[in-house]
Design a protein around this motif. Structure first.
Motif, PDB file in Angstrom:
ATOM      1  N   THR A 116      40.964  76.462  -6.099  1.00  0.00           N
ATOM      2  CA  THR A 116      39.310  76.693  -5.957  1.00  0.00           C
ATOM      3  C   THR A 116      38.595  75.652  -6.954  1.00  0.00           C
ATOM      4  O   THR A 116      37.652  75.573  -6.946  1.00  0.00           O
ATOM      5  CB  THR A 116      38.885  78.109  -6.247  1.00  0.00           C
ATOM      6  OG1 THR A 116      39.676  78.498  -7.623  1.00  0.00           O
ATOM      7  CG2 THR A 116      39.359  79.049  -5.135  1.00  0.00           C
ATOM      8  N   SER A 117      39.635  74.899  -7.487  1.00  0.00           N
ATOM      9  CA  SER A 117      38.978  73.904  -8.519  1.00  0.00           C
ATOM     10  C   SER A 117      38.139  72.660  -7.745  1.00  0.00           C
ATOM     11  O   SER A 117      38.864  72.064  -6.854  1.00  0.00           O
ATOM     12  CB  SER A 117      40.182  73.319  -9.444  1.00  0.00           C
ATOM     13  OG  SER A 117      39.692  72.038 -10.133  1.00  0.00           O
TER      14      SER A 117
ATOM     15  N   LYS B 115      43.922  71.835   3.824  1.00  0.00           N
ATOM     16  CA  LYS B 115      44.393  72.296   2.679  1.00  0.00           C
ATOM     17  C   LYS B 115      43.067  72.651   1.777  1.00  0.00           C
ATOM     18  O   LYS B 115      42.950  73.789   1.350  1.00  0.00           O
ATOM     19  CB  LYS B 115      45.309  71.181   1.834  1.00  0.00           C
ATOM     20  CG  LYS B 115      46.462  71.077   2.229  1.00  0.00           C
ATOM     21  CD  LYS B 115      46.929  69.679   1.466  1.00  0.00           C
ATOM     22  CE  LYS B 115      48.528  69.266   1.985  1.00  0.00           C
ATOM     23  NZ  LYS B 115      49.013  68.326   1.480  1.00  0.00           N
ATOM     24  N   ILE B 116      42.103  71.855   1.863  1.00  0.00           N
ATOM     25  CA  ILE B 116      40.909  72.227   1.257  1.00  0.00           C
ATOM     26  C   ILE B 116      40.287  73.732   1.851  1.00  0.00           C
ATOM     27  O   ILE B 116      39.783  74.383   1.133  1.00  0.00           O
ATOM     28  CB  ILE B 116      39.848  71.243   1.337  1.00  0.00           C
ATOM     29  CG1 ILE B 116      40.429  69.965   0.731  1.00  0.00           C
ATOM     30  CG2 ILE B 116      38.641  71.528   0.599  1.00  0.00           C
ATOM     31  CD1 ILE B 116      39.387  68.545   1.049  1.00  0.00           C
ATOM     32  N   ARG B 117      40.290  73.697   3.017  1.00  0.00           N
ATOM     33  CA  ARG B 117      39.783  74.768   3.899  1.00  0.00           C
ATOM     34  C   ARG B 117      40.544  76.088   3.599  1.00  0.00           C
ATOM     35  O   ARG B 117      39.836  77.141   3.320  1.00  0.00           O
ATOM     36  CB  ARG B 117      39.837  74.631   5.574  1.00  0.00           C
ATOM     37  CG  ARG B 117      38.969  75.764   6.021  1.00  0.00           C
ATOM     38  CD  ARG B 117      39.446  75.360   7.805  1.00  0.00           C
ATOM     39  NE  ARG B 117      38.566  76.589   8.419  1.00  0.00           N
ATOM     40  CZ  ARG B 117      38.940  76.575   9.953  1.00  0.00           C
ATOM     41  NH1 ARG B 117      39.790  75.720  10.407  1.00  0.00           N
ATOM     42  NH2 ARG B 117      38.449  77.638  10.337  1.00  0.00           N
TER      43      ARG B 117
ATOM     44  N   ARG C 212      37.964  67.751  -4.856  1.00  0.00           N
ATOM     45  CA  ARG C 212      37.174  66.194  -4.751  1.00  0.00           C
ATOM     46  C   ARG C 212      38.346  65.118  -4.642  1.00  0.00           C
ATOM     47  O   ARG C 212      38.081  64.380  -3.707  1.00  0.00           O
ATOM     48  CB  ARG C 212      36.162  66.024  -6.066  1.00  0.00           C
ATOM     49  CG  ARG C 212      34.805  66.559  -5.646  1.00  0.00           C
ATOM     50  CD  ARG C 212      33.903  66.177  -6.710  1.00  0.00           C
ATOM     51  NE  ARG C 212      34.107  66.585  -8.111  1.00  0.00           N
ATOM     52  CZ  ARG C 212      33.679  67.971  -8.652  1.00  0.00           C
ATOM     53  NH1 ARG C 212      32.986  68.639  -7.856  1.00  0.00           N
ATOM     54  NH2 ARG C 212      34.117  68.138  -9.653  1.00  0.00           N
ATOM     55  N   HIS C 213      39.357  65.596  -5.306  1.00  0.00           N
ATOM     56  CA  HIS C 213      40.319  64.666  -5.349  1.00  0.00           C
ATOM     57  C   HIS C 213      41.008  64.660  -3.983  1.00  0.00           C
ATOM     58  O   HIS C 213      41.466  63.648  -3.381  1.00  0.00           O
ATOM     59  CB  HIS C 213      41.467  65.236  -6.245  1.00  0.00           C
ATOM     60  CG  HIS C 213      42.807  64.641  -5.972  1.00  0.00           C
ATOM     61  ND1 HIS C 213      43.220  63.300  -6.238  1.00  0.00           N
ATOM     62  CD2 HIS C 213      44.036  65.391  -5.456  1.00  0.00           C
ATOM     63  CE1 HIS C 213      44.479  63.139  -5.859  1.00  0.00           C
ATOM     64  NE2 HIS C 213      45.164  64.365  -5.554  1.00  0.00           N
TER      65      HIS C 213
ATOM     66  N   LEU D 275      33.707  73.944   0.962  1.00  0.00           N
ATOM     67  CA  LEU D 275      33.853  72.513   2.117  1.00  0.00           C
ATOM     68  C   LEU D 275      32.446  72.693   2.823  1.00  0.00           C
ATOM     69  O   LEU D 275      32.085  71.596   2.817  1.00  0.00           O
ATOM     70  CB  LEU D 275      35.076  73.051   2.811  1.00  0.00           C
ATOM     71  CG  LEU D 275      35.269  71.815   3.776  1.00  0.00           C
ATOM     72  CD1 LEU D 275      35.711  70.652   2.942  1.00  0.00           C
ATOM     73  CD2 LEU D 275      36.583  72.161   4.461  1.00  0.00           C
ATOM     74  N   PRO D 276      31.826  73.651   3.190  1.00  0.00           N
ATOM     75  CA  PRO D 276      30.549  73.492   4.167  1.00  0.00           C
ATOM     76  C   PRO D 276      29.485  72.860   2.998  1.00  0.00           C
ATOM     77  O   PRO D 276      28.604  72.313   3.871  1.00  0.00           O
ATOM     78  CB  PRO D 276      30.251  75.144   4.665  1.00  0.00           C
ATOM     79  CG  PRO D 276      31.309  75.658   4.189  1.00  0.00           C
ATOM     80  CD  PRO D 276      32.146  74.986   3.325  1.00  0.00           C
ATOM     81  N   ASN D 277      29.491  72.782   1.891  1.00  0.00           N
ATOM     82  CA  ASN D 277      28.421  72.314   1.135  1.00  0.00           C
ATOM     83  C   ASN D 277      28.674  70.688   0.638  1.00  0.00           C
ATOM     84  O   ASN D 277      27.965  70.416  -0.177  1.00  0.00           O
ATOM     85  CB  ASN D 277      28.426  73.128  -0.329  1.00  0.00           C
ATOM     86  CG  ASN D 277      27.931  74.574   0.080  1.00  0.00           C
ATOM     87  OD1 ASN D 277      27.125  74.712   0.940  1.00  0.00           O
ATOM     88  ND2 ASN D 277      28.691  75.609  -0.445  1.00  0.00           N
ATOM     89  N   GLN D 278      29.702  70.130   1.288  1.00  0.00           N
ATOM     90  CA  GLN D 278      29.796  68.850   0.614  1.00  0.00           C
ATOM     91  C   GLN D 278      29.472  67.657   1.614  1.00  0.00           C
ATOM     92  O   GLN D 278      30.103  67.681   2.847  1.00  0.00           O
ATOM     93  CB  GLN D 278      31.687  68.844   0.599  1.00  0.00           C
ATOM     94  CG  GLN D 278      31.941  69.972  -0.523  1.00  0.00           C
ATOM     95  CD  GLN D 278      31.048  69.743  -1.795  1.00  0.00           C
ATOM     96  OE1 GLN D 278      30.812  68.825  -2.236  1.00  0.00           O
ATOM     97  NE2 GLN D 278      30.737  70.865  -2.098  1.00  0.00           N
ATOM     98  N   GLN D 279      28.676  67.005   1.461  1.00  0.00           N
ATOM     99  CA  GLN D 279      28.137  65.951   2.381  1.00  0.00           C
ATOM    100  C   GLN D 279      29.414  64.902   2.501  1.00  0.00           C
ATOM    101  O   GLN D 279      29.517  64.342   3.610  1.00  0.00           O
ATOM    102  CB  GLN D 279      26.743  65.246   1.799  1.00  0.00           C
ATOM    103  CG  GLN D 279      26.512  64.174   2.590  1.00  0.00           C
ATOM    104  CD  GLN D 279      25.902  64.516   4.142  1.00  0.00           C
ATOM    105  OE1 GLN D 279      25.258  65.460   4.232  1.00  0.00           O
ATOM    106  NE2 GLN D 279      26.555  63.793   5.049  1.00  0.00           N
TER     107      GLN D 279
END
Length: 98
Positions: free
Chosen positions: A24-25, A54-56, A30-31, A63-67
């Motif tokens: 959750t970091s 993996k992120i999901r 971002r990495h 994830l849904p908040n990331q342009q």
């Protein structure tokens, strides 16, 4: 990714112990988006999609908040003639219009 050197991003990413950061970091996520972007730039679309999964799995609410995620996934999907159900699901998760 700042220097736009995808090969170097993947080389450096392989040296980072991803298990040392919580799923959750924000830094880890971002990495991983940078890793997905590097794969996409190298046309390694399966690897990019695996990274998105993996992120999901670790941070479904982040994830849904990331342009940036929409931008990268959009590039991955734009190169495909047909979309799999996995691709459609990821597009829905990041709110990418198809």
């Amino acid at each position: 990714m700042v220097a736009d050197q995808s090969d170097n991003v993947l080389t450096l990413a392989s040296r980072i112990p991803a298990h040392s950061l919580k799923p959750t970091s924000n830094n880890r996520n971002r990495h991983l988006l940078d890793v997905a972007n590097a794969h996409a730039q190298l046309r390694q679309y399966a690897e990019a999609l695996d990274t998105f999964q993996k992120i999901r799995t670790g941070s479904p609410e982040w994830l849904p908040n990331q342009q940036y995620a929409r931008d990268v996934l959009g590039r991955v999907l734009s190169g495909r003639r047909t979309l799999t159900s996995e691709m459609r699901e990821l597009a829905e998760v990041v709110q990418l219009p198809l």
